[in-house]
Design a protein around this motif. Structure first.
Motif, PDB file in Angstrom:
ATOM      1  N   ARG A  80       0.904  -1.137  -0.148  1.00 54.83           N
ATOM      2  CA  ARG A  80      -0.074  -0.041   0.018  1.00 54.83           C
ATOM      3  C   ARG A  80       0.773   1.331   0.112  1.00 54.83           C
ATOM      4  O   ARG A  80       2.015   1.272   0.486  1.00 54.83           O
ATOM      5  CB  ARG A  80      -0.945  -0.154   1.122  1.00 54.83           C
ATOM      6  CG  ARG A  80      -0.429   0.413   2.558  1.00 54.83           C
ATOM      7  CD  ARG A  80       0.684  -0.018   3.056  1.00 54.83           C
ATOM      8  NE  ARG A  80       0.633   0.266   4.566  1.00 54.83           N
ATOM      9  CZ  ARG A  80       1.253   1.270   5.219  1.00 54.83           C
ATOM     10  NH1 ARG A  80       2.090   2.020   4.473  1.00 54.83           N
ATOM     11  NH2 ARG A  80       1.518   1.231   6.625  1.00 54.83           N
ATOM     12  N   ALA A  99       0.460   5.061   1.355  1.00 55.51           N
ATOM     13  CA  ALA A  99      -0.631   5.684   2.320  1.00 55.51           C
ATOM     14  C   ALA A  99      -0.187   7.338   2.623  1.00 55.51           C
ATOM     15  O   ALA A  99       0.200   7.672   3.423  1.00 55.51           O
ATOM     16  CB  ALA A  99      -0.630   4.914   3.587  1.00 55.51           C
ATOM     17  N   PRO A 100      -0.619   7.903   1.420  1.00 58.27           N
ATOM     18  CA  PRO A 100      -0.372   9.422   1.564  1.00 58.27           C
ATOM     19  C   PRO A 100      -1.110  10.201   2.459  1.00 58.27           C
ATOM     20  O   PRO A 100      -2.362   9.840   2.450  1.00 58.27           O
ATOM     21  CB  PRO A 100      -0.333   9.940   0.056  1.00 58.27           C
ATOM     22  CG  PRO A 100      -1.199   9.136  -0.526  1.00 58.27           C
ATOM     23  CD  PRO A 100      -0.890   7.851   0.078  1.00 58.27           C
ATOM     24  N   SER A 101      -0.832  10.984   3.209  1.00 56.28           N
ATOM     25  CA  SER A 101      -1.858  12.167   3.872  1.00 56.28           C
ATOM     26  C   SER A 101      -1.956  13.274   2.894  1.00 56.28           C
ATOM     27  O   SER A 101      -1.274  13.809   2.401  1.00 56.28           O
ATOM     28  CB  SER A 101      -1.089  12.498   5.193  1.00 56.28           C
ATOM     29  OG  SER A 101      -0.481  11.642   5.924  1.00 56.28           O
ATOM     30  N   ARG A 157      -3.911   3.964   0.156  1.00 58.64           N
ATOM     31  CA  ARG A 157      -4.817   4.316   1.423  1.00 58.64           C
ATOM     32  C   ARG A 157      -4.642   5.987   1.375  1.00 58.64           C
ATOM     33  O   ARG A 157      -3.482   6.426   1.811  1.00 58.64           O
ATOM     34  CB  ARG A 157      -4.178   3.583   2.479  1.00 58.64           C
ATOM     35  CG  ARG A 157      -5.025   3.696   3.678  1.00 58.64           C
ATOM     36  CD  ARG A 157      -4.299   2.967   4.897  1.00 58.64           C
ATOM     37  NE  ARG A 157      -3.366   3.919   5.581  1.00 58.64           N
ATOM     38  CZ  ARG A 157      -2.356   3.358   6.310  1.00 58.64           C
ATOM     39  NH1 ARG A 157      -2.227   1.779   6.417  1.00 58.64           N
ATOM     40  NH2 ARG A 157      -1.382   3.965   6.812  1.00 58.64           N
ATOM     41  N   ASP A 177      -4.624   8.694   3.998  1.00 58.86           N
ATOM     42  CA  ASP A 177      -4.707   9.083   5.302  1.00 58.86           C
ATOM     43  C   ASP A 177      -5.081  10.347   5.844  1.00 58.86           C
ATOM     44  O   ASP A 177      -4.507  11.117   6.000  1.00 58.86           O
ATOM     45  CB  ASP A 177      -3.110   8.641   6.085  1.00 58.86           C
ATOM     46  CG  ASP A 177      -2.529   7.271   6.118  1.00 58.86           C
ATOM     47  OD1 ASP A 177      -3.421   6.475   5.590  1.00 58.86           O
ATOM     48  OD2 ASP A 177      -1.481   6.937   6.357  1.00 58.86           O
ATOM     49  N   TYR A 219      -1.924   8.866  13.784  1.00 62.65           N
ATOM     50  CA  TYR A 219      -1.371   7.882  12.592  1.00 62.65           C
ATOM     51  C   TYR A 219      -1.227   6.538  12.985  1.00 62.65           C
ATOM     52  O   TYR A 219      -1.680   5.721  12.341  1.00 62.65           O
ATOM     53  CB  TYR A 219      -0.171   8.559  12.075  1.00 62.65           C
ATOM     54  CG  TYR A 219       0.649   7.549  11.265  1.00 62.65           C
ATOM     55  CD1 TYR A 219       0.128   6.899  10.153  1.00 62.65           C
ATOM     56  CD2 TYR A 219       1.862   7.178  11.843  1.00 62.65           C
ATOM     57  CE1 TYR A 219       0.919   5.673   9.446  1.00 62.65           C
ATOM     58  CE2 TYR A 219       2.495   5.816  11.387  1.00 62.65           C
ATOM     59  CZ  TYR A 219       2.046   5.325  10.284  1.00 62.65           C
ATOM     60  OH  TYR A 219       2.838   4.324   9.751  1.00 62.65           O
ATOM     61  N   SER A 269      -3.354   3.224  11.302  1.00 58.84           N
ATOM     62  CA  SER A 269      -2.600   2.389  10.149  1.00 58.84           C
ATOM     63  C   SER A 269      -2.250   1.039  10.262  1.00 58.84           C
ATOM     64  O   SER A 269      -2.467   0.217   9.477  1.00 58.84           O
ATOM     65  CB  SER A 269      -0.944   3.215  10.286  1.00 58.84           C
ATOM     66  OG  SER A 269      -0.293   2.764   9.212  1.00 58.84           O
ATOM     67  N   ARG A 280       8.539   1.542   3.146  1.00 63.70           N
ATOM     68  CA  ARG A 280       8.293   2.818   3.436  1.00 63.70           C
ATOM     69  C   ARG A 280       9.761   3.615   3.959  1.00 63.70           C
ATOM     70  O   ARG A 280      10.808   2.895   3.951  1.00 63.70           O
ATOM     71  CB  ARG A 280       7.487   3.190   4.675  1.00 63.70           C
ATOM     72  CG  ARG A 280       7.594   2.686   5.918  1.00 63.70           C
ATOM     73  CD  ARG A 280       6.266   2.748   6.834  1.00 63.70           C
ATOM     74  NE  ARG A 280       6.544   2.081   8.084  1.00 63.70           N
ATOM     75  CZ  ARG A 280       5.722   1.894   8.971  1.00 63.70           C
ATOM     76  NH1 ARG A 280       4.354   2.473   8.873  1.00 63.70           N
ATOM     77  NH2 ARG A 280       5.875   1.528   9.946  1.00 63.70           N
ATOM     78  N   HIS A 298      10.548   6.060   9.140  1.00 58.49           N
ATOM     79  CA  HIS A 298       9.467   5.351  10.056  1.00 58.49           C
ATOM     80  C   HIS A 298       9.993   4.252  10.742  1.00 58.49           C
ATOM     81  O   HIS A 298       9.062   3.491  11.505  1.00 58.49           O
ATOM     82  CB  HIS A 298       8.288   4.768   9.041  1.00 58.49           C
ATOM     83  CG  HIS A 298       7.287   5.671   8.621  1.00 58.49           C
ATOM     84  ND1 HIS A 298       6.431   6.330   9.390  1.00 58.49           N
ATOM     85  CD2 HIS A 298       7.312   6.352   7.496  1.00 58.49           C
ATOM     86  CE1 HIS A 298       5.845   7.152   8.653  1.00 58.49           C
ATOM     87  NE2 HIS A 298       6.205   7.413   7.412  1.00 58.49           N
TER      88      HIS A 298
HETATM   89  N1  GLU Z   1       0.420   8.849   6.064  1.00 59.17           N
HETATM   90  C1  GLU Z   1       1.598   8.273   6.704  1.00 59.17           C
HETATM   91  C2  GLU Z   1       2.941   9.081   5.961  1.00 59.17           C
HETATM   92  O1  GLU Z   1       2.714   9.632   5.057  1.00 59.17           O
HETATM   93  C3  GLU Z   1       1.836   6.685   6.231  1.00 59.17           C
HETATM   94  C4  GLU Z   1       3.026   6.039   6.889  1.00 59.17           C
HETATM   95  C5  GLU Z   1       3.028   4.439   6.308  1.00 59.17           C
HETATM   96  O2  GLU Z   1       3.437   4.210   5.194  1.00 59.17           O
HETATM   97  O3  GLU Z   1       2.636   3.876   7.152  1.00 59.17           O
HETATM   98  O4  GLU Z   1       4.057   9.282   6.719  1.00 59.17           O
END
Ligand code: GLU
Length: 449
Positions: A5, A7-9, A43, A45, A188, A192, A206, A210
């Motif tokens: 996935r 997962a951008p905000s 996804r 976020d 977050y 997640s 990622r 993280h």
């Molecule tokens: N929305 C989070 C970000 O952009 C997702 C991080 C992830 O990949 O879990 O940092």
């Protein structure tokens, strides 16, 4: 089956670092398609209602589409709040989340005191000691709690990272993370995990920013009775100068489009920088996916170099068929013209400049008296020339002038090129001259004389 996935905000536009993460997740899933199967999910976020914007959601979808990174499905966190509530209730029953009341200033002070004593600034879990009466008092005062996830200090945290190899964390050296704010909104971390479980994510790939989140999230997966996915954290992206630059942080698809770059040039570069594999121009995603291999990723930052991007773009353009570009070319530019001009282009858009050279007008160069006389002789020779000479018009013209004037090399070619194109470099004149045609050739040589 591999499920990844991105997962951008939606609190801003995707930048090249985000794009790289999206691409790698896409490639990892697509590589698996030929084998056990693979799915690439988007996804959104958007739990931060204040900062998330619908136009950014649209822009994210459009950017992914331009790059050819089409997701196999999409989820939105804002539509899943009830599901997070349910998971939260389970953690509450299991005693894995607890209520806290410290203000930001109080927490800051605690951190400063610890740092002053040269101790790690870990949350002291003071709130765990609160009694029912304490909670009742806060409630009576109208102070709502925020919630922390209680890490299990006895559970060792370890995973075999797809890029960083064996990773170990000691839960006791980490702060219990805040998972829910006093107003009930989510941070977050927990949503997640809940999503990764529900969406059947097998691989979380990622950025290395993280890594410490992963350590916490691994315990969350376990607390939610799930097996954590595989994790891989790639080194961050830096500019050619070796630093995280502001410019890179704001460079995105809009810039690539504006510069006239090909999506596959961007993909080809971003797929391979930071790996031990060479950066090569690839025409399709299947080939890129085939070669995608996390084991080739290094720990050093990946360098994004605009010059390298342009080089890859040029390689792609040089191999493009007329049918691929016909709709983008200037009016009247046919296949023969495209094939002639193509090797001189770094971007398809530059075909317009070259077509202007063919169709004119071309600025007459400032020639010395001697070269002007030569241009006059060239105009006469061009006028008299059999344009269909089997050696080709350019060979025939230059051979005739060589004999007539004794000129050769640069002295022969450069004034002609300047007069005919207004430039001192450019496409192969053998190919260009037939496009310019006899009438314009004579006219331009006269104008230069
Ligand atoms: N929305 C989070 C970000 O952009 C997702 C991080 C992830 O990949 O879990 O940092």
């Amino acid at each position: 089956m591999i499920v990844t996935r991105f997962a951008p905000s939606p609190t801003g536009h995707l930048h090249v670092g985000n794009i790289r993460t999206a691409l790698h997740n896409f490639l990892l899933a697509h590589k698996a398609r030929g084998q056990a199967g693979g799915r690439f999910m988007l996804r959104i976020d958007d739990t931060d209602a204040e900062r998330s914007r619908e136009d950014y959601v649209d822009a994210i979808r459009a950017d992914l589409a331009w790059l050819g990174l089409n997701p196999d499905g999409e989820e939105r966190q804002s539509a899943r709040l009830a599901i997070y509530d349910a998971a939260f209730e389970r953690l509450k029953s299991a005693g894995r989340v607890y209520r806290c009341y410290e203000t930001a200033q109080e927490l800051d002070l605690k951190r400063k005191i610890l740092l002053g004593r040269k101790l790690p600034p870990i949350y002291d879990r003071a709130a765990l000691a609160l009694t029912d009466d304490d909670h009742a008092r806060f409630a009576a005062d109208g102070v709502a709690p925020h919630w922390r996830f209680r890490l299990d200090h006895d559970e060792p945290i370890a995973w075999d990272d797809g890029v960083r190899e064996a990773q170990h964390f000691d839960a006791a050296s980490m702060s219990d993370p805040v998972v829910r704010r006093a107003d009930g909104s989510w941070l977050y971390m927990l949503p997640s995990c809940v999503d990764d479980i529900d969406m059947g994510i097998t691989d979380v790939l990622r950025g290395e920013d993280h890594v410490s989140n992963t350590a916490v999230q691994i315990q969350m997966f376990t607390a939610l009775s799930a097996t954590p996915p595989r994790f891989a954290h790639e080194a961050l992206l830096v500019g050619a100068e070796g630093k995280l630059s502001k410019r890179l942080g704001s460079t995105g698809v809009a810039d690539f489009r504006e510069q006239g770059l090909e999506p596959m040039a961007v993909n080809s570069l971003l797929a391979r920088i930071g790996t031990s594999q060479p950066v090569e121009a690839q025409h399709d995603m299947a080939a890129l996916a085939q070669g995608f291999d996390l084991a080739t990723f290094g720990r050093a930052p990946a360098r994004f170099d605009d010059a390298e991007l342009l080089r890859i773009n040029a390689q792609l353009v040089h191999a493009m068929d007329y049918a691929d570009v016909a709709g983008l070319l200037p009016e009247g530019m046919d296949e023969a013209a495209w094939l002639t001009i193509r090797p001189n282009l770094e971007k398809v858009t530059e075909a317009h400049e070259w077509w202007t050279v063919v169709t004119g007008p071309v600025a007459a160069p400032e020639l010395s008296a001697e070269d002007a006389a030569f241009a006059q002789a060239a105009a006469d020779a061009a006028q008299a020339l059999d344009w269909n000479d089997e050696a080709g018009a350019w060979k025939a013209l230059t051979n005739a002038l060589k004999q007539a004037t004794g000129r050769k090399g640069k002295a022969l070619f450069l004034p002609l090129r300047l007069a005919l194109t207004g430039m001192d470099h450019g496409p192969d004149m053998n190919a260009l001259l037939p496009l310019i045609g006899q009438a314009r050739t004579v006219e331009r040589l006269r104008a230069a004389a």
